[in-house]
Design a protein around this motif. Structure first.
Motif, short mmCIF file in Angstrom:
data_model
loop_
_atom_site.label_atom_id
_atom_site.label_comp_id
_atom_site.label_asym_id
_atom_site.label_seq_id
_atom_site.Cartn_x
_atom_site.Cartn_y
_atom_site.Cartn_z
N ASP A 1 -3.07 1.43 -17.60
CA ASP A 1 -3.60 1.36 -18.96
C ASP A 1 -4.50 0.12 -19.03
O ASP A 1 -4.06 -0.99 -18.74
N THR A 2 -5.77 0.29 -19.41
CA THR A 2 -6.71 -0.82 -19.39
C THR A 2 -6.41 -1.88 -20.46
O THR A 2 -6.79 -3.03 -20.31
N LYS B 1 -7.86 4.46 -19.24
CA LYS B 1 -7.05 4.47 -18.02
C LYS B 1 -7.92 4.12 -16.82
O LYS B 1 -9.04 4.62 -16.69
N ASP C 1 -1.61 7.47 -5.69
CA ASP C 1 -2.42 7.48 -6.90
C ASP C 1 -1.96 6.31 -7.76
O ASP C 1 -0.76 6.08 -7.91
N VAL C 2 -2.92 5.58 -8.31
CA VAL C 2 -2.62 4.45 -9.18
C VAL C 2 -3.25 4.76 -10.54
O VAL C 2 -4.40 5.17 -10.61
N GLU C 3 -2.47 4.55 -11.59
CA GLU C 3 -2.99 4.71 -12.94
C GLU C 3 -2.51 3.54 -13.77
O GLU C 3 -1.31 3.26 -13.83
N SER D 1 -7.59 6.70 -6.63
CA SER D 1 -7.01 7.74 -5.78
C SER D 1 -7.15 7.32 -4.32
O SER D 1 -8.26 7.04 -3.85
N HIS E 1 -12.34 5.97 -7.56
CA HIS E 1 -11.75 5.25 -8.69
C HIS E 1 -12.58 5.57 -9.93
O HIS E 1 -13.74 5.98 -9.83
N LYS E 2 -11.96 5.41 -11.10
CA LYS E 2 -12.72 5.59 -12.34
C LYS E 2 -11.94 4.97 -13.49
O LYS E 2 -10.72 4.82 -13.45
N LYS F 1 -7.97 4.58 -12.93
CA LYS F 1 -7.33 5.42 -11.93
C LYS F 1 -7.96 5.16 -10.57
O LYS F 1 -9.18 5.12 -10.45
N GLY G 1 1.23 0.28 -15.64
CA GLY G 1 0.89 1.52 -14.98
C GLY G 1 1.90 1.88 -13.92
O GLY G 1 3.03 1.39 -13.94
#
Length: 182
Positions: free
Chosen positions: A100-101, A87, A96-98, A91, A81-82, A89, A106
């Motif tokens: 918007d912070t 964003k 995959d999840v994305e 994995s 994750h990051k 994200k 998302g």
């Protein structure tokens, strides 16, 4: 070495490695373009989500990412994750999840591995001991194939001595120029 021995060595190594040469070449072409598209996997579903994220990015930890995955119904092993450029994200092996912070909006992308292609692409990524040694032997064999190929035609206008060395030199210079200037 005699001409016949060189030809036989060149031919036999070529025959032995033909499958691996084609697999490496094909998967290498696919890997060259993996930033444009994902040949290793294909999307089976995309789902929009709206999530309330912690206001402080420090609270978006690995444990938080795992729990969020469970909350979103993802029963899958998390890989990484990051938070980057606004964003968040995550994995997973098959998702995959994305997000918007700022907005919390998302998507979850679910995918499966592309048969045959994903296995071939593992050839470039595998780092088990036995595969490393096999890859080393393969690399040495390719060098032998290349060198014996220079002796296949020993005389005439198409020989390495008359014509081949120019093409070989161009083949060496071209990638060097690309590495230096691109």
């Amino acid at each position: 070495m005699k001409q016949a021995t060189i030809r036989n060595l060149h031919r036999d190594l070529g025959y032995f490695y033909i499958g691996l040469i084609i697999s490496f070449a094909f998967s290498g072409i696919l890997m060259n373009h993996r930033d444009s598209w994902h040949p290793e996997k294909y999307t089976i579903e995309t789902k929009a989500i709206d999530v309330k994220l912690p206001s402080d990015e420090k609270d978006i930890t690995e444990d938080y990412a795992k729990e969020l995955g469970k909350t979103l119904g993802i029963d899958d092993k998390m890989r990484r994750h990051k938070v980057d450029e606004g964003k968040f994200k995550i994995s997973f092996e098959k998702h995959d999840v994305e997000i918007d912070t700022k907005t919390g909006k998302g998507e979850i992308v679910s995918y499966i591995k592309t048969p045959i292609i994903s296995q071939m692409m593992k050839l470039h990524k595998n780092n088990s001991n036995w595969w490393i040694y096999y890859g080393d032997i393969f690399g040495i064999s390719l060098i032998v194939i290349a060198i014996t190929g220079t002796f296949m035609i020993s005389a005439g206008k198409f020989s390495f001595k008359n014509r081949g060395w120019k093409l070989a030199l161009a083949g060496i210079i071209f990638p060097l120029l690309i590495l230096l200037f691109v």
